[in-house]
Write a protein that holds these residues in place. Structure first.
Motif: not given
Length: 209
Positions: A182-209
């Protein structure tokens, strides 16, 4: 003949990708991934729309959702992602912005709107918050707690089960390492957090590619 499928990501500032000056947030990472796959000549074209608005609650979602869905409706099919709750559950001036029962009803109404355009609907969990702001009123005047985050996530899980929707559990994925994701505000992810979220979501969108 290749299909053109639209992916509509409704949400708040975490969908928008706030505080990520490197990748632009998890949805923008997915946008680039889908575009890369299309240019490689693999499968259908998946066009993703980041429809995140900072500070939005489910009340705001319901006001704009019919227009957004009509404006971005592919004849070949649509995916709809709903990522709400972090602003709904906040307490401001002693009052919860959107109370649990109203939140539940709003999400169900949003799902019913989405079902008019899509058979593929995903509810996205609310992220955990940092221990530093758990139960603490911050500069914006909002107070959030992980207890409320868990309660609202249970509502989302129950709706996903009842309506046979997908459920993306970012909460569980980030929970153990939230203080470094999480970023310094404690609510929003930082770059690492967003990157992890994308890794989790990629297999979902791959089903439609």
């Amino acid at each position: 003949m290749k299909k053109i499928i639209y992916g509509l990501f409704f949400g708040d500032s975490i969908t928008y990708g706030e505080y990520d000056g490197v990748f632009g947030g998890w949805v923008d990472i997915l946008k680039r991934y889908a575009l890369q796959k299309f240019h490689e000549g693999n499968g259908d074209e998946l066009i993703l729309f980041n429809l995140g608005i900072g500070g939005e609650t489910t009340e705001g979602l319901l006001k704009r959702m019919p227009v957004e869905l009509s404006a971005r409706n592919s004849a070949d099919g649509n995916l709809v992602f709903l990522s709400y709750g972090a602003n709904d559950l906040a307490i401001k001036e002693g009052v919860q912005v959107v109370e649990p029962e109203k939140f539940k009803n709003n999400i169900i109404e949003a799902v019913q709107l989405a079902k008019q355009f899509s058979r593929d609907i995903y509810l996205v969990s609310i992220l955990p918050i940092s221990k530093n702001i758990d139960g603490v009123e911050v500069n914006s005047g909002k107070l959030r707690s992980n207890e409320e985050v868990s309660a609202y996530n249970e509502i989302l899980k129950d709706i996903a089960t009842a309506y046979s929707l997908g459920y993306i559990d970012f909460y569980a994925a980030l929970l153990d390492d939230k203080e470094v994701l999480l970023s310094a505000d404690g609510v929003h992810p930082n770059e690492k957090g967003y990157g992890m979220m994308a890794e989790i979501a990629i297999p979902i969108i791959e089903k439609y590619l």
